[in-house]
Design a protein around this motif. Structure first.
Motif, mmCIF file in Angstrom:
data_model
loop_
_atom_site.group_PDB
_atom_site.id
_atom_site.type_symbol
_atom_site.label_atom_id
_atom_site.label_comp_id
_atom_site.label_asym_id
_atom_site.label_seq_id
_atom_site.Cartn_x
_atom_site.Cartn_y
_atom_site.Cartn_z
ATOM 1 N N MET A 1 37.644 -37.532 32.584
ATOM 2 C CA MET A 1 38.377 -36.567 32.871
ATOM 3 C C MET A 1 37.290 -35.671 33.246
ATOM 4 S SD MET A 1 42.035 -34.436 31.577
ATOM 5 C CE MET A 1 40.811 -33.838 30.241
ATOM 6 N N GLN A 2 36.862 -35.128 34.234
ATOM 7 C CA GLN A 2 36.190 -33.914 34.860
ATOM 8 C C GLN A 2 37.696 -32.417 34.360
ATOM 9 O OE1 GLN A 2 34.097 -34.477 38.622
ATOM 10 N NE2 GLN A 2 36.069 -36.340 38.923
ATOM 11 N N THR A 3 36.881 -32.932 33.698
ATOM 12 C CA THR A 3 37.955 -30.727 32.496
ATOM 13 C C THR A 3 37.755 -30.005 33.684
ATOM 14 O OG1 THR A 3 37.092 -32.379 30.624
ATOM 15 C CG2 THR A 3 38.144 -29.721 30.378
ATOM 16 N N GLU A 4 36.159 -29.224 33.885
ATOM 17 C CA GLU A 4 36.719 -28.001 34.591
ATOM 18 C C GLU A 4 37.303 -28.598 35.579
ATOM 19 O OE1 GLU A 4 33.169 -25.328 36.522
ATOM 20 O OE2 GLU A 4 32.991 -26.687 34.599
ATOM 21 N N LYS A 5 36.691 -29.492 36.176
ATOM 22 C CA LYS A 5 37.265 -29.719 37.739
ATOM 23 C C LYS A 5 39.140 -29.295 37.454
ATOM 24 C CE LYS A 5 34.153 -31.476 41.009
ATOM 25 N NZ LYS A 5 33.452 -32.556 41.614
ATOM 26 N N VAL A 6 40.095 -29.677 36.606
ATOM 27 C CA VAL A 6 40.929 -30.133 35.928
ATOM 28 C C VAL A 6 41.232 -29.121 35.945
ATOM 29 C CG1 VAL A 6 42.697 -31.017 34.225
ATOM 30 C CG2 VAL A 6 41.064 -33.252 35.507
ATOM 31 N N VAL A 7 40.697 -27.790 35.507
ATOM 32 C CA VAL A 7 41.557 -26.752 34.992
ATOM 33 C C VAL A 7 41.533 -25.970 35.772
ATOM 34 C CG1 VAL A 7 40.644 -24.251 34.233
ATOM 35 C CG2 VAL A 7 40.355 -26.879 32.918
ATOM 36 N N ASP A 8 40.701 -26.065 36.768
ATOM 37 C CA ASP A 8 40.444 -25.512 38.088
ATOM 38 C C ASP A 8 41.115 -26.054 38.834
ATOM 39 O OD1 ASP A 8 37.992 -23.886 37.589
ATOM 40 O OD2 ASP A 8 36.980 -25.135 38.765
ATOM 41 N N TYR A 9 41.869 -27.602 39.287
ATOM 42 C CA TYR A 9 42.945 -27.573 39.773
ATOM 43 C C TYR A 9 44.259 -27.143 39.357
ATOM 44 C CZ TYR A 9 45.448 -31.160 42.846
ATOM 45 O OH TYR A 9 46.556 -31.407 43.225
ATOM 46 N N ILE A 10 44.954 -27.441 38.100
ATOM 47 C CA ILE A 10 45.908 -26.655 38.007
ATOM 48 C C ILE A 10 45.400 -25.371 37.934
ATOM 49 C CG2 ILE A 10 47.339 -26.419 36.175
ATOM 50 C CD1 ILE A 10 45.940 -29.069 34.547
ATOM 51 N N VAL A 11 44.938 -24.672 37.866
ATOM 52 C CA VAL A 11 44.513 -23.034 38.165
ATOM 53 C C VAL A 11 45.217 -22.722 39.508
ATOM 54 C CG1 VAL A 11 43.529 -20.955 37.925
ATOM 55 C CG2 VAL A 11 43.833 -22.010 35.975
ATOM 56 N N ASN A 12 44.961 -23.299 40.574
ATOM 57 C CA ASN A 12 44.816 -23.106 41.404
ATOM 58 C C ASN A 12 46.286 -23.736 42.216
ATOM 59 O OD1 ASN A 12 42.529 -22.069 42.784
ATOM 60 N ND2 ASN A 12 41.429 -24.188 42.789
ATOM 61 N N TRP A 13 46.670 -24.677 42.057
ATOM 62 C CA TRP A 13 48.816 -24.791 41.710
ATOM 63 C C TRP A 13 49.445 -23.513 41.511
ATOM 64 C CZ3 TRP A 13 52.217 -26.705 38.523
ATOM 65 C CH2 TRP A 13 53.289 -27.244 38.468
ATOM 66 N N LEU A 14 48.679 -23.398 39.782
ATOM 67 C CA LEU A 14 50.262 -22.627 39.820
ATOM 68 C C LEU A 14 50.223 -21.389 40.775
ATOM 69 C CD1 LEU A 14 48.860 -22.849 35.792
ATOM 70 C CD2 LEU A 14 51.294 -23.221 36.373
ATOM 71 N N LYS A 15 48.768 -20.584 40.961
ATOM 72 C CA LYS A 15 49.016 -20.118 41.427
ATOM 73 C C LYS A 15 49.483 -19.826 43.506
ATOM 74 C CE LYS A 15 45.567 -16.191 43.015
ATOM 75 N NZ LYS A 15 43.976 -15.271 42.949
ATOM 76 N N ASP A 16 49.152 -21.198 43.348
ATOM 77 C CA ASP A 16 49.662 -21.024 44.958
ATOM 78 C C ASP A 16 51.155 -21.650 44.929
ATOM 79 O OD1 ASP A 16 47.272 -21.180 46.544
ATOM 80 O OD2 ASP A 16 47.132 -23.452 46.158
ATOM 81 N N TYR A 17 51.979 -22.048 44.194
ATOM 82 C CA TYR A 17 53.365 -22.443 43.433
ATOM 83 C C TYR A 17 53.965 -21.094 43.408
ATOM 84 C CZ TYR A 17 57.790 -24.542 41.987
ATOM 85 O OH TYR A 17 58.743 -24.749 42.327
ATOM 86 N N ALA A 18 53.511 -19.902 42.549
ATOM 87 C CA ALA A 18 53.676 -18.676 41.691
ATOM 88 C C ALA A 18 53.958 -17.901 43.523
ATOM 89 C CB ALA A 18 53.286 -17.871 40.931
ATOM 90 N N THR A 19 52.631 -18.144 44.211
ATOM 91 C CA THR A 19 52.767 -17.256 45.380
ATOM 92 C C THR A 19 54.253 -17.579 46.665
ATOM 93 O OG1 THR A 19 50.423 -17.198 45.157
ATOM 94 C CG2 THR A 19 50.762 -16.188 47.228
ATOM 95 N N ASN A 20 53.370 -18.734 46.212
ATOM 96 C CA ASN A 20 54.743 -19.228 48.085
ATOM 97 C C ASN A 20 56.378 -18.626 46.911
ATOM 98 O OD1 ASN A 20 52.902 -20.552 49.596
ATOM 99 N ND2 ASN A 20 52.838 -22.373 48.548
ATOM 100 N N ALA A 21 56.518 -18.933 46.022
ATOM 101 C CA ALA A 21 57.891 -18.875 45.582
ATOM 102 C C ALA A 21 58.072 -17.035 45.546
ATOM 103 C CB ALA A 21 57.381 -19.477 44.343
ATOM 104 N N GLY A 22 56.970 -16.000 45.534
ATOM 105 C CA GLY A 22 57.181 -15.034 45.822
ATOM 106 C C GLY A 22 57.884 -14.303 44.220
ATOM 107 N N VAL A 23 57.048 -15.151 43.229
ATOM 108 C CA VAL A 23 56.939 -13.833 41.295
ATOM 109 C C VAL A 23 56.145 -13.629 41.393
ATOM 110 C CG1 VAL A 23 59.093 -16.024 41.474
ATOM 111 C CG2 VAL A 23 56.643 -16.735 40.867
#
Length: 262
Positions: A1-23
């Motif tokens: 597992m490419q740990t650093e890239k997985v972390v970045d991917y999850i963080v970006n996923w979280l941020k995008d989801y929250a931003t799109n949800a307007g929270v």
């Protein structure tokens, strides 16, 4: 597992989801375990508001100490992290005075354990509504989709699940990369629902590495005739939990009424 890239991917996923949800960010229940530590750190790395909540109910002191150590570390590292503590012990005790106890003690104990998880879920959603946050789930892949080791509408009641595609060993790899406190990295996984120090392995009968192996074997189409000894025992444990908890892992069944009856 490419740990650093997985972390970045999850963080970006979280941020995008929250931003799109307007929270405004996320609320996370902090238990003193690896899953909530990794989840809350990933949420913190989004830069959005993160509220960490301790929700003790007759909690083992070791769990409380680890939770507080992690929250202190997070607050020192991220200025977008805040925390609060909601002692649910009085609520839980009051609940017990209003229900009757019918059945054997093991059944009662399990019903009360699940009640603890559901009281915590209610608390998380209260604060989520108060501050316009999403409830971030802390379940991993083995728990959520393997053995179903969580409470339906308790810790299973969440808005999104950032680590649910990672098995436990991968969560530990993220924990090491994110510099989760060593006390949490070394602690035996525990759901903390019984007010003592019993581990997940004590309850399930198999360790997470063993369950990961069984999950992989099941995905490959293996069956009990392929194993013997301890491997057979582990595989049977996995299949028993997987079968019994299917109702948690599939959509709620809907009774679809035939058109000719409508």
């Amino acid at each position: 597992m490419q740990t650093e890239k997985v972390v970045d991917y999850i963080v970006n996923w979280l941020k995008d989801y929250a931003t799109n949800a307007g929270v405004n960010g996320f609320v996370v229940g902090i238990s003193g375990g690896i899953d909530s530590a990794v989840t809350s750190t990933l949420c913190a790395k989004t830069g959005l508001n993160v509220l960490c909540i301790e929700m003790p109910i007759h909690q083992a002191e070791s769990h409380v100490t680890r939770a507080q150590e992690h929250i202190t570390q997070l607050r020192n590292q991220f200025d977008n992290v805040s925390d609060t503590r909601t002692d649910l012990t009085p609520v839980f005790e009051e609940f017990k005075t209003e229900v009757f106890f019918d059945g054997d003690q093991a059944t009662i104990d399990m019903a009360l354990a699940n009640t603890r998880a559901r009281l915590r879920m209610t608390t998380l959603y209260y604060y989520a509504g108060l501050y316009k946050l999403l409830v971030a789930g802390t379940g991993n892949k083995v728990e959520d989709f393997g053995v179903g080791f969580y409470t339906k509408y308790g810790d299973g009641g969440v808005d999104l699940s950032p680590i649910a595609d990672l098995v436990k060993s991968q969560v530990y790899k993220l924990g090491a990369y994110l510099q989760v406190p060593e006390s949490i990295m070394q602690a035996e996984p525990s759901d903390g629902l019984f007010g003592d120090t019993r581990s997940d392995e004590d309850q399930i009968g198999a360790s997470y590495p063993e369950l990961e192996w069984a999950m992989k074997m099941d995905d490959e189409g293996k069956n009990t005739s392929d194993f013997s000894g301890r491997e057979l025992e582990i595989f049977k444990i996995y299949k028993r939990f997987n079968t019994a908890n299917k109702h948690k892992m599939i959509p709620i069944p809907i009774c679809n009424i035939p058109n000719n009856l409508m």
